[in-house]
Design a protein around this motif. Structure first.
Motif, PDB file in Angstrom:
ATOM      1  N   THR A 167       1.307  -1.188  -0.080  1.00  0.00           N
ATOM      2  CA  THR A 167       0.306   0.110   0.035  1.00  0.00           C
ATOM      3  C   THR A 167       0.811   1.371   0.119  1.00  0.00           C
ATOM      4  O   THR A 167       0.653   1.932  -0.238  1.00  0.00           O
ATOM      5  N   GLN A 168       2.225   1.080   0.519  1.00  0.00           N
ATOM      6  CA  GLN A 168       2.857   2.191   0.914  1.00  0.00           C
ATOM      7  C   GLN A 168       4.025   3.006  -0.586  1.00  0.00           C
ATOM      8  O   GLN A 168       3.482   3.875  -1.077  1.00  0.00           O
ATOM      9  N   LYS A 169       3.405   1.595  -1.466  1.00  0.00           N
ATOM     10  CA  LYS A 169       4.095   1.360  -2.835  1.00  0.00           C
ATOM     11  C   LYS A 169       3.449   2.556  -3.551  1.00  0.00           C
ATOM     12  O   LYS A 169       3.431   3.137  -4.359  1.00  0.00           O
ATOM     13  N   GLN A 170       2.217   1.880  -3.130  1.00  0.00           N
ATOM     14  CA  GLN A 170       0.681   2.570  -3.905  1.00  0.00           C
ATOM     15  C   GLN A 170       0.674   4.620  -3.925  1.00  0.00           C
ATOM     16  O   GLN A 170       0.359   5.204  -4.876  1.00  0.00           O
ATOM     17  N   ILE A 171       1.175   4.328  -2.721  1.00  0.00           N
ATOM     18  CA  ILE A 171       0.325   5.466  -2.131  1.00  0.00           C
ATOM     19  C   ILE A 171       1.435   6.930  -2.356  1.00  0.00           C
ATOM     20  O   ILE A 171       1.530   7.580  -2.956  1.00  0.00           O
ATOM     21  N   LEU A 172       3.048   6.314  -2.746  1.00  0.00           N
ATOM     22  CA  LEU A 172       4.423   6.952  -2.276  1.00  0.00           C
ATOM     23  C   LEU A 172       3.629   7.732  -4.252  1.00  0.00           C
ATOM     24  O   LEU A 172       4.269   8.717  -4.998  1.00  0.00           O
ATOM     25  N   THR A 173       3.823   6.065  -4.872  1.00  0.00           N
ATOM     26  CA  THR A 173       3.091   6.782  -6.617  1.00  0.00           C
ATOM     27  C   THR A 173       2.412   7.876  -6.788  1.00  0.00           C
ATOM     28  O   THR A 173       2.580   8.411  -7.549  1.00  0.00           O
ATOM     29  N   LEU A 174       1.313   7.601  -5.817  1.00  0.00           N
ATOM     30  CA  LEU A 174      -0.025   8.357  -6.228  1.00  0.00           C
ATOM     31  C   LEU A 174       0.440   9.782  -5.788  1.00  0.00           C
ATOM     32  O   LEU A 174       0.387  10.516  -6.427  1.00  0.00           O
ATOM     33  N   ILE A 175       0.914  10.181  -4.795  1.00  0.00           N
ATOM     34  CA  ILE A 175       2.232  11.803  -4.133  1.00  0.00           C
ATOM     35  C   ILE A 175       2.532  12.090  -5.352  1.00  0.00           C
ATOM     36  O   ILE A 175       2.467  13.131  -5.524  1.00  0.00           O
ATOM     37  N   ARG A 176       3.102  10.906  -5.513  1.00  0.00           N
ATOM     38  CA  ARG A 176       4.536  11.441  -6.634  1.00  0.00           C
ATOM     39  C   ARG A 176       4.300  11.629  -8.290  1.00  0.00           C
ATOM     40  O   ARG A 176       3.586  12.808  -8.928  1.00  0.00           O
ATOM     41  N   ASP A 177       2.790  11.381  -9.201  1.00  0.00           N
ATOM     42  CA  ASP A 177       1.718  11.751  -9.696  1.00  0.00           C
ATOM     43  C   ASP A 177       1.433  13.023  -9.709  1.00  0.00           C
ATOM     44  O   ASP A 177       1.232  13.782 -10.526  1.00  0.00           O
ATOM     45  N   GLN A 228       1.936  15.575  -7.676  1.00  0.00           N
ATOM     46  CA  GLN A 228       2.815  16.178  -7.871  1.00  0.00           C
ATOM     47  C   GLN A 228       3.330  17.246  -9.109  1.00  0.00           C
ATOM     48  O   GLN A 228       3.309  18.571  -9.156  1.00  0.00           O
ATOM     49  N   ALA A 229       3.817  15.830 -10.247  1.00  0.00           N
ATOM     50  CA  ALA A 229       4.248  15.733 -10.766  1.00  0.00           C
ATOM     51  C   ALA A 229       3.030  16.759 -11.516  1.00  0.00           C
ATOM     52  O   ALA A 229       3.289  17.874 -12.146  1.00  0.00           O
ATOM     53  N   ARG A 230       1.253  16.206 -11.708  1.00  0.00           N
ATOM     54  CA  ARG A 230       0.585  17.067 -12.202  1.00  0.00           C
ATOM     55  C   ARG A 230      -0.335  17.374 -12.137  1.00  0.00           C
ATOM     56  O   ARG A 230       0.023  18.967 -12.942  1.00  0.00           O
ATOM     57  N   ARG A 231       0.202  18.599 -11.255  1.00  0.00           N
ATOM     58  CA  ARG A 231      -0.142  19.342 -10.480  1.00  0.00           C
ATOM     59  C   ARG A 231       0.622  20.721 -10.115  1.00  0.00           C
ATOM     60  O   ARG A 231      -0.006  22.238  -9.923  1.00  0.00           O
ATOM     61  N   ARG A 232       2.108  20.092 -10.278  1.00  0.00           N
ATOM     62  CA  ARG A 232       2.954  21.518 -10.504  1.00  0.00           C
ATOM     63  C   ARG A 232       2.950  21.692  -9.143  1.00  0.00           C
ATOM     64  O   ARG A 232       2.946  22.999  -8.611  1.00  0.00           O
ATOM     65  N   ILE A 233       2.488  21.257  -8.071  1.00  0.00           N
ATOM     66  CA  ILE A 233       2.927  21.590  -6.525  1.00  0.00           C
ATOM     67  C   ILE A 233       3.820  21.289  -5.803  1.00  0.00           C
ATOM     68  O   ILE A 233       4.792  20.987  -6.714  1.00  0.00           O
ATOM     69  N   ALA A 234       4.026  22.527  -4.523  1.00  0.00           N
ATOM     70  CA  ALA A 234       5.714  22.086  -3.892  1.00  0.00           C
ATOM     71  C   ALA A 234       5.639  20.760  -2.452  1.00  0.00           C
ATOM     72  O   ALA A 234       3.550  21.266  -2.088  1.00  0.00           O
ATOM     73  N   VAL A 235       6.116  19.609  -2.286  1.00  0.00           N
ATOM     74  CA  VAL A 235       5.892  18.915  -1.190  1.00  0.00           C
ATOM     75  C   VAL A 235       7.189  18.279  -0.312  1.00  0.00           C
ATOM     76  O   VAL A 235       7.682  18.370  -0.743  1.00  0.00           O
ATOM     77  N   LEU A 236       6.412  18.838   0.639  1.00  0.00           N
ATOM     78  CA  LEU A 236       7.351  19.185   2.169  1.00  0.00           C
ATOM     79  C   LEU A 236       7.386  17.676   3.025  1.00  0.00           C
ATOM     80  O   LEU A 236       6.123  17.434   3.030  1.00  0.00           O
ATOM     81  N   PHE A 237       8.012  16.524   2.099  1.00  0.00           N
ATOM     82  CA  PHE A 237       7.690  15.436   2.736  1.00  0.00           C
ATOM     83  C   PHE A 237       8.314  14.731   3.919  1.00  0.00           C
ATOM     84  O   PHE A 237       9.887  14.770   4.247  1.00  0.00           O
TER      85      PHE A 237
END
Lengths: 545, 279
Positions: free
Chosen positions: A190-200, A202-211
């Motif tokens: 599940t972690q893998k899926q969530i990480l992929t989601l956050i990465r996608d 972020q790239a699509r919406r061009r936001i900044a992520v503080l992780f």
């Protein structure tokens, strides 16, 4: 529009008097730019979560900003009045948390909770709000968003809830998403899926992520830039590719070195061929108790026909996700739960049939090490008592038990003065050493270790694992090592057994299971380990300085 | 232990309660010295109001000294309060511990048994028990203990339910310790704080129960008690208010002091709460 969204300069956050250090965050300067993922890595107590909370203006009462500045897109956050801050939160800066199970209100449907957010920030048209909520649920790749709108949180799994949280965080199209250990409570797939989601996203919406994370594997999966924190200070900062491959600061080097690759250890000692413990066709079904008016019972098959052999001196790693039945198997072997069918033979004798004095004699031979070093030691008993109590029940004299306890303390790397002290005076890692000493006090032949290092920081994990390996070699112990962390399993185990939904899907020598996994599920598990590509690339392995 | 003591000392309310209780104990112990002889004796003229020479709290219709009654009554009230609470705590702890530790049908059985006692109005049951066994100190203590253990049993059960699943209990099981040993040596010491606090608050309700029984004439006739004095003075409350008022004040202050002390103890045993209180 400037490129730098968040500008932290020389920030200091003061802890209340009496804390272990005056400043939780001490002179931190960081910038977060649009369209990047900045990972803040550190162990517990490094101040990384407080830093995130400071940005959100959510510092707990006794903690305050003592110096430096926090600028968000030109606005000084430290001077912002509460009402203006409220408008900023959610709309410009959003946050997701570690515990998806408690972050949703259980009596509101998923749709209502996101809808509420939109209302609070001034979206008035009901139909467009609804459309927006469903779009968001779809964007986080949740199945059937139309139906999900009306679902209550209890129907959702942990991963799905975290997706809902992400959908809610993105509802107002913020510029910054702060994620505080968002995948720590989740299973590895599940972690893998969530990480992929956050990465996608972020790239699509061009936001900044503080992780915020403690796991370098996660950093390798997701980060563009990394800041490593230790005791409130940023000790190293740079592009992820640089920091991960060529860390400069000794602390970073140590942390990176502590992340073990997935290849099995070649130097593991060969174990005897003589079987010590044989589990044959073990089954266990948990049933929710039948009430007077409730006919329908829920059944959970924790173990289905599980068979497994542990040889003398062998370490068997039992891996699987939460709910796979691995802990139940461990508990069944030490006779903490009763089973429905099957046999457990220890040195040829079926221990499930034993009771009274014979069971007590067997218990001395099979001991357990627990996950939570804070719950596993009785807070009211001194370490000396914890270590001598069980041997004395098994007929060891007082003086002899005390001498042995002192020797054990030395063996697990603690000072002899620990004997008279109480558990609360020790750190997590030290407590786990006491827990290991307690298990060894009866001179067992088999130790069942249930997630013995997963509650510990990475650098402490390494020490405890080394200790276990050392003791094993010296005393010729066999071990059943239960873990959800494949890296840890690779570090200590000779044999790997993979469990899934109560079934043992694959078992074999560690090198084979990691190198040529046969079962589909094993392959999926291995692929989900965060940062797998990073640690197992040839030539990037580091040796600890 | 010393840490708990210092925290208790810092708590003004708790200290005030404790000081009053200690004074009361000293007074009760010194009763035979302050007022030698039987407090039932007639020692002065009847119906003397308070502050009469020699009788600071006045005398009753038969010329008995009210002050002597209040001081001697303290002995009985405190004795009954402490002993019956102790009995109730022991009964409640044992049943609650067994129910919470073993669970399943044992838990069901004990909890239904507890509910059986909780559904009967406790004062009625106490009256019936004292009436059946004829009023004496022993039967009163027994009756009060019988009606006050159920809340303790529920509390201890709840504590055990949560402590039982802790890893240190599992470690003790794996170490081969017997259930009895685990209950008393491993779990119970961790459940002490709430038990002690409930126990100290229960002393107050036991004193009230005893007073109520004495008021109804179900007290032990060998001894003066506060409840009996109020009951006896009740008919003359308009002519001689001091006959009921002074023992009433004694009950009021004692119960208040016990509650204050119990609260202070609670804060001292629960450091997280205590720290919040000070901040």
């Amino acid at each position: 529009m400037t490129d730098t969204l968040l500008d932290i300069r020389d920030l200091r956050i003061a802890l209340p008097a009496g804390a272990d250090r005056p400043y939780a965050v001490d002179g931190v300067s960081l910038t977060l730019r649009r369209d990047e993922i900045l990972c803040i890595v550190g162990e517990s107590g490094s101040g990384k979560s407080l830093l995130a909370n400071a940005v959100m203006g959510l510092l707990p009462g006794a903690v305050r900003i003592a110096g430096g500045s926090l600028h968000f897109d030109g606005t000084d956050l430290a001077r912002l009045d509460p009402e203006a801050y409220r408008k900023l939160r959610g709309r410009r800066i959003a946050m997701i948390f570690q515990e998806p199970m408690t972050a949703l209100n259980p009596i509101m449907t998923v749709g209502e909770q996101i809808d509420e957010l939109l209302v609070a920030h001034g979206m008035t048209d009901k139909a467009s709000r609804r459309r927006r909520v469903i779009d968001l649920l779809a964007a986080t790749e949740l199945p059937e968003p139309e139906l999900l709108y009306h679902a209550y949180p209890f129907r959702l799994s942990g991963g799905q809830r975290q997706r809902v949280m992400i959908a809610a965080a993105l509802a107002l199209e913020p510029d910054i998403l702060i994620a505080d250990e968002p995948t720590t409570a989740l299973d590895v797939t599940t972690q893998k899926q969530i990480l992929t989601l956050i990465r996608d996203l972020q790239a699509r919406r061009r936001i900044a992520v503080l992780f915020i994370t403690h796991d370098f594997g996660v950093v390798a999966e997701i980060a563009h830039r990394v800041a490593v924190m230790q005791w409130g200070k940023v000790v190293e900062e740079g592009a992820a590719a640089d920091v991960l491959v060529r860390p400069h600061h000794p602390y970073t080097q140590r942390l990176v070195a502590a992340v073990h690759g997935l290849s099995a250890r070649p130097e593991l000692a060969a174990h005897a061929a003589e079987p010590l413990l044989e589990v044959v066709g073990l089954s266990k079904t948990f049933r929710t108790s039948q009430g007077l008016f409730v006919r329908r019972r829920r059944e959970v098959h924790a173990l289905r026909q599980v068979s497994l052999t542990i040889h003398r001196g062998e370490t068997v790693g039992l891996v699987g996700e939460s709910g796979s039945g691995k802990t139940t198997l461990g508990h069944a072997i030490v006779r903490l739960v009763d089973t429905d069918a099957g046999e457990i033979r220890f040195r040829g004798a079926d221990i499930l049939a034993q009771g009274g004095a014979r069971l007590r004699a067997t218990r001395a031979r099979i001991q357990m090490v627990f996950q939570d070093p804070f719950a596993s030691l009785n807070p009211r008993h001194s370490v000396g008592r914890i270590l001598t109590e069980t041997p004395r029940i098994h007929g060891v004299g007082k003086a002899e038990a005390e001498t042995r306890a002192r020797r054990l303390l030395e063996l697990v790397g603690l000072d002899a003065s620990a004997f008279g002290r109480y558990p609360h005076e020790f750190s997590g890692g030290q407590r786990q050493r006491i827990g290991i000493a307690r298990a060894l006090a009866l001179e067992p032949e088999l130790i069942v270790a249930d997630e013995p290092v997963s509650a510990l920081d990475v650098s402490v994990q390494g020490q405890v694992l080394d200790l276990l390996a050392d003791i094993r070699k010296r005393l010729g112990l066999a071990m059943l090592f239960i873990t959800h962390d494949l890296r840890v399993a690779a570090q200590v185990c000779d044999t790997i057994a993979v469990m899934r939904r109560g079934e043992l899907v694959e078992i074999g020598p560690a090198a084979e299971v990691f190198g040529k996994p046969r079962h589909d599920y094993t392959r999926r598990l291995l692929a989900s380990v965060p940062g797998a590509g990073w640690t197992d690339r040839p030539g990037t392995r580091l040796t600890a300085g | 232990m010393t840490e708990i003591a210092t925290r208790l000392v810092r708590n003004a309310v708790g200290v005030a309660g404790l000081v009053f209780l200690l004074l009361l104990v000293v007074l009760a112990l010194a009763a035979p010295l302050l007022y030698p002889g039987d407090p039932w004796r007639m020692v002065g003229s009847p119906q003397l109001p308070p502050l009469s020479p020699g009788f600071p709290l006045g005398t009753d219709a038969l010329g008995r000294d009210v002050a002597a009654g209040v001081v001697h009554g303290a002995r009985i009230s405190l004795l009954i309060g402490l002993v019956s609470s102790l009995c109730a705590v022991v009964i409640g702890t044992c049943l609650g511990a067994v129910a919470g530790y073993f669970g399943r049908w044992i838990d069901d059985l004990i909890m239904r048994f507890t509910e059986f006692f909780q559904t009967i109005p406790s004062f009625m049951l106490a009256i019936v028990l004292v009436a059946i066994f004829s009023p004496s100190i022993g039967s009163i203590v027994f009756a009060i203990a019988i009606v006050s253990w159920p809340p303790v049993a529920r509390l201890v059960r709840a504590e055990f339910l949560s402590l039982r699943s802790r890893d240190f209990v599992k470690a003790a099981v794996v170490g081969g310790q017997s259930p009895l040993r685990i209950i008393f040596r491993q779990i119970l010491p961790n459940a002490f704080s709430p038990i002690i606090v409930t126990g100290s608050l229960m002393v107050a309700s036991a004193i009230l129960l005893e007073s109520a029984l004495s008021f109804l004439g179900l007290g032990d006739r060998e001894f003066v008690t506060w409840g009996f004095m109020i009951g006896a003075g009740r008919t003359m409350i308009r002519q001689a208010w001091w006959l009921s008022a002074f023992p009433g004040i004694a009950i009021f202050l004692t119960v208040l002091a016990l509650n204050m002390f119990g609260q202070g103890l609670n804060d001292a045993l629960n450091p997280r709460l205590a720290r919040k209180g000070r901040a």
